[in-house]
Write a protein that holds these residues in place. Sequence first.
Motif, mmCIF file in Angstrom:
data_model
loop_
_atom_site.group_PDB
_atom_site.id
_atom_site.type_symbol
_atom_site.label_atom_id
_atom_site.label_comp_id
_atom_site.label_asym_id
_atom_site.label_seq_id
_atom_site.Cartn_x
_atom_site.Cartn_y
_atom_site.Cartn_z
ATOM 1 N N MET A 34 0.701 -0.904 -0.206
ATOM 2 C CA MET A 34 -0.316 0.240 -0.176
ATOM 3 C C MET A 34 0.532 1.745 0.107
ATOM 4 N N GLY A 35 0.114 2.118 -0.164
ATOM 5 C CA GLY A 35 1.385 3.148 -0.275
ATOM 6 C C GLY A 35 0.535 4.641 -1.156
ATOM 7 N N TRP A 36 1.412 5.025 -1.100
ATOM 8 C CA TRP A 36 0.539 7.143 -1.636
ATOM 9 C C TRP A 36 2.155 7.486 -3.522
ATOM 10 N N ARG A 66 10.130 13.264 7.798
ATOM 11 C CA ARG A 66 9.375 14.437 7.453
ATOM 12 C C ARG A 66 8.019 13.964 7.334
ATOM 13 N N PHE A 67 8.133 12.527 6.967
ATOM 14 C CA PHE A 67 6.376 12.055 6.592
ATOM 15 C C PHE A 67 6.599 10.054 6.794
ATOM 16 N N THR A 68 5.491 9.825 7.496
ATOM 17 C CA THR A 68 5.588 8.667 8.588
ATOM 18 C C THR A 68 4.418 8.043 7.851
ATOM 19 N N ILE A 69 4.051 6.758 7.010
ATOM 20 C CA ILE A 69 3.959 6.210 7.037
ATOM 21 C C ILE A 69 2.794 4.647 7.739
ATOM 22 N N SER A 70 1.528 4.790 7.861
ATOM 23 C CA SER A 70 1.803 4.025 8.412
ATOM 24 C C SER A 70 -0.241 3.001 8.075
ATOM 25 N N VAL A 92 -1.320 16.840 -6.349
ATOM 26 C CA VAL A 92 -2.824 15.535 -5.927
ATOM 27 C C VAL A 92 -1.982 14.623 -5.111
ATOM 28 N N TYR A 93 -2.241 14.270 -4.151
ATOM 29 C CA TYR A 93 -1.624 12.616 -3.740
ATOM 30 C C TYR A 93 -2.815 11.226 -3.706
ATOM 31 N N TYR A 94 -2.713 10.260 -4.222
ATOM 32 C CA TYR A 94 -3.119 9.269 -4.715
ATOM 33 C C TYR A 94 -2.321 8.114 -3.568
ATOM 34 N N CYS A 95 -3.431 7.819 -2.992
ATOM 35 C CA CYS A 95 -3.414 6.293 -2.119
ATOM 36 C C CYS A 95 -2.861 5.453 -3.196
#
Length: 116
Positions: A34-36, A66-70, A92-95
């Motif tokens: 999963m991600g962005w 600076r960013f953290t994904i969880s 624009v941020y896409y998952c």
Amino acid sequence: QVQLVESGGGLVQAGGSLRLSCAASTSIFNFNAMGWYRQAPGKQRELVAHITSGGTTNYADSVKGRFTISRDNAKNSVDLQMNSLNPEDTGVYYCYVRDYTVRAYWGQGTQVTVSS
């Protein structure tokens, strides 16, 4: 068909924070990654952060520290905590998610605008 719904985008001043969330319509245990990604005006879409089913994470150099994904298994979501934002983070941020057949699904995108 997997549905992804993103939330949390908006306008923030440089140095501020935002938290993006992407809720999946099915259990995230169905996905091996999963991600962005993000796309700035006039630029190609680029990977921001990625997390595997085993919890391994990967970040673009520009966002490291600076960013953290969880992952939130209870909410079937993947979140992106973004701190110390700067105008270059605008886009624009896409998952996305990828299942075990290597099929990818994308969200509709959420706008993040960082003012200087």
